[in-house]
Motif scaffolding. Structure first.
Motif, PDB file in Angstrom:
ATOM      1  N   ASN A  15      23.471 125.539  66.190  1.00  0.00           N
ATOM      2  CA  ASN A  15      24.270 127.203  65.541  1.00  0.00           C
ATOM      3  C   ASN A  15      24.245 126.544  64.363  1.00  0.00           C
ATOM      4  O   ASN A  15      25.243 125.453  63.126  1.00  0.00           O
ATOM      5  CB  ASN A  15      25.601 127.210  66.437  1.00  0.00           C
ATOM      6  N   LEU A  16      24.117 126.951  63.038  1.00  0.00           N
ATOM      7  CA  LEU A  16      24.573 128.203  61.759  1.00  0.00           C
ATOM      8  C   LEU A  16      25.813 128.646  61.793  1.00  0.00           C
ATOM      9  O   LEU A  16      25.173 129.988  61.663  1.00  0.00           O
ATOM     10  CB  LEU A  16      23.009 127.888  61.114  1.00  0.00           C
ATOM     11  N   VAL A  17      27.075 128.539  60.785  1.00  0.00           N
ATOM     12  CA  VAL A  17      27.655 129.198  60.195  1.00  0.00           C
ATOM     13  C   VAL A  17      27.543 129.355  59.203  1.00  0.00           C
ATOM     14  O   VAL A  17      27.762 128.729  57.980  1.00  0.00           O
ATOM     15  CB  VAL A  17      28.913 129.006  61.046  1.00  0.00           C
TER      16      VAL A  17
ATOM     17  N   THR B 170      26.028 122.077  65.301  1.00  0.00           N
ATOM     18  CA  THR B 170      27.282 123.134  64.476  1.00  0.00           C
ATOM     19  C   THR B 170      27.152 123.335  62.875  1.00  0.00           C
ATOM     20  O   THR B 170      28.091 122.014  62.897  1.00  0.00           O
ATOM     21  CB  THR B 170      28.573 123.698  65.147  1.00  0.00           C
ATOM     22  N   VAL B 171      27.144 123.407  62.503  1.00  0.00           N
ATOM     23  CA  VAL B 171      26.941 123.339  60.910  1.00  0.00           C
ATOM     24  C   VAL B 171      27.915 124.979  60.485  1.00  0.00           C
ATOM     25  O   VAL B 171      27.415 125.624  60.257  1.00  0.00           O
ATOM     26  CB  VAL B 171      25.361 123.423  60.350  1.00  0.00           C
ATOM     27  N   TYR B 172      28.512 124.590  59.304  1.00  0.00           N
ATOM     28  CA  TYR B 172      28.761 125.661  58.753  1.00  0.00           C
ATOM     29  C   TYR B 172      28.505 125.268  57.038  1.00  0.00           C
ATOM     30  O   TYR B 172      28.635 124.141  56.681  1.00  0.00           O
ATOM     31  CB  TYR B 172      30.910 125.370  58.252  1.00  0.00           C
ATOM     32  N   SER B 173      28.203 126.243  56.969  1.00  0.00           N
ATOM     33  CA  SER B 173      27.387 125.351  55.569  1.00  0.00           C
ATOM     34  C   SER B 173      27.158 127.352  54.703  1.00  0.00           C
ATOM     35  O   SER B 173      27.257 128.362  54.912  1.00  0.00           O
ATOM     36  CB  SER B 173      25.567 125.835  55.705  1.00  0.00           C
TER      37      SER B 173
ATOM     38  N   VAL C  96      26.822 134.175  62.458  1.00  0.00           N
ATOM     39  CA  VAL C  96      26.403 132.749  63.820  1.00  0.00           C
ATOM     40  C   VAL C  96      25.022 132.659  63.986  1.00  0.00           C
ATOM     41  O   VAL C  96      24.501 134.058  64.605  1.00  0.00           O
ATOM     42  CB  VAL C  96      26.926 132.979  65.243  1.00  0.00           C
ATOM     43  N   LEU C  97      23.853 131.855  63.917  1.00  0.00           N
ATOM     44  CA  LEU C  97      23.030 132.517  64.220  1.00  0.00           C
ATOM     45  C   LEU C  97      22.725 131.246  65.032  1.00  0.00           C
ATOM     46  O   LEU C  97      22.842 130.000  65.103  1.00  0.00           O
ATOM     47  CB  LEU C  97      22.339 131.653  62.868  1.00  0.00           C
ATOM     48  N   THR C  98      21.096 131.642  66.419  1.00  0.00           N
ATOM     49  CA  THR C  98      20.722 130.629  66.297  1.00  0.00           C
ATOM     50  C   THR C  98      19.046 130.361  66.071  1.00  0.00           C
ATOM     51  O   THR C  98      18.485 131.081  65.827  1.00  0.00           O
ATOM     52  CB  THR C  98      20.351 131.574  68.092  1.00  0.00           C
ATOM     53  N   LEU C  99      19.289 128.886  65.525  1.00  0.00           N
ATOM     54  CA  LEU C  99      18.246 128.260  64.691  1.00  0.00           C
ATOM     55  C   LEU C  99      17.707 127.373  65.995  1.00  0.00           C
ATOM     56  O   LEU C  99      18.659 126.342  65.706  1.00  0.00           O
ATOM     57  CB  LEU C  99      18.769 128.122  63.575  1.00  0.00           C
ATOM     58  N   GLY C 100      16.585 127.832  66.441  1.00  0.00           N
ATOM     59  CA  GLY C 100      15.943 125.939  67.080  1.00  0.00           C
ATOM     60  C   GLY C 100      15.929 126.785  68.356  1.00  0.00           C
ATOM     61  O   GLY C 100      16.612 126.951  68.744  1.00  0.00           O
TER      62      GLY C 100
END
Length: 345
Positions: A65-67, A38-41, A16-20
């Motif tokens: 949030n990017l996962v 939240t984005v699952y990618s 899980v990354l905090t982006l922005g």
């Protein structure tokens, strides 16, 4: 952009990354509140995401949030969370996006996808490509002579030195099976992969993890995709070379493997998710794809005005095959079962 491995489910929580950050103090910390999406990618686009998500947050005050995980794992997670959805947007490779849709995990997003060719998007508006990408292979400079054909990969030179990601678990690995079916027929593909198993190190749910192994010579050959491999060369200093195995007549063929996004059913922040999808498809964002993501834009207007890019150069002289992914999905379970039986995996 640093390429992140296509990690297994056990490591998913750590990705899980905090982006922005919020613009003008109007947003909230990533992971909380209604001003977070939240984005699952499927992994491979994190560097492009970072710049785009920062720009999105600056414009809207909505944090992201990017996962990241493997192509199949992000869909598996959506399925497990149906009773309590966590993701707003999912980005993965085919046929996993079609699988998500067939399981009722996606809903029409309502985003303006008019600049995307009709043949490349879902007619019902459940999913749309965001970055064009293609199957490739990579070879270590230590491979001498360097492989050029599919038959070359069967050589004793590569015993215990080849690995490809597992069909059914990874999008790139699934594409290897599909391409061989396209070139040799289903029985021919299984016959070839059974022979290749003598040289294959073993299963791998992660395509990205194979890159450093080829770069350092632990492996001589692995599969990958153009966007991921070019990024690793440009930004990680990887020393491998891209190639597309040729058939006996010299023809080289690859599979179109776009990153595709959709709005998840029951998304906690569906409106924010829709806004993010619109932003990623915008002309502004798509003009950054070639340089920042080392992929190709999905917009016709951007493609028409773009100069020659690194992905375009890599694909020169290579035929691109675009499967009917709905047909692929219909037969995927039986094809994977036949593959597992033939290879003993």
């Amino acid at each position: 952009m640093r390429l992140r491995p296509r990690i297994a489910a056990a490591a998913l929580a750590a990705t899980v990354l905090t982006l922005g950050t919020a613009c003008g103090g109007t947003g909230t910390a990533a992971g909380s509140g209604t001003d977070t999406v939240t984005v699952y990618s499927a992994d491979g686009l994190s560097g492009w995401y970072k710049s785009r998500f920062d720009a999105f947050t600056a414009q809207t005050g909505i944090a992201v949030n990017l996962v990241e995980a493997g192509s199949g794992e992000v869909v598996s997670r959506l399925e497990k969370e149906q009773s309590n959805p966590q993701a707003d947007v999912v980005v993965t490779l085919p046929p996993f996006i079609q699988k998500a849709d067939s399981q009722g995990l996606l809903v029409p997003s309502g985003v303006d996808a008019s600049a995307v060719p009709a043949a490349e998007k879902d007619a019902a508006g459940h999913f749309v490509p965001v970055v064009e990408n293609y199957l490739s292979f990579i070879a270590s400079p230590a491979a001498s002579p360097a492989p050029r054909t599919w038959d070359d990969l069967l050589s004793d030179q590569f015993k215990g030195k080849i690995q490809y990601s597992t069909p059914g678990q990874a999008g790139d690995g699934t594409a290897v099976l599909l391409l061989l079916q396209h070139l040799r027929g289903k029985d021919g593909a299984l016959d070839y992969l059974t022979k290749l198993q003598v040289n294959n190190v073993g299963p791998s749910s992660s395509t990205g993890k194979l890159q450093p192994k080829v770069s350092n010579g632990e492996l001589l050959v692995a599969n990958g995709d153009v966007q991921m491999n070019l990024t690793s060369i440009a930004e990680d200093g990887s020393t491998f070379d891209l190639f597309f195995p040729a058939a006996a007549d010299g023809t080289r063929t690859t599979v179109a493997l776009p990153y595709v996004m959709g709005l998840t059913k029951g998304a906690p922040r569906s409106e924010q998710g829709r806004q993010l999808m619109e932003f990623l498809l915008s002309e502004e964002s798509q003009k950054t794809v070639a340089d920042d993501a080392l992929g190709m834009s999905v917009r016709q207007d951007v493609r028409a005005t773009a100069g020659e890019s690194a992905p375009a150069r890599a694909l020169q002289g290579v035929q691109v095959w675009s499967p009917n992914w709905n047909d692929v999905l219909t037969e995927l379970d039986s094809d994977i079962a036949a593959y597992q039986k033939a290879t003993g995996s």
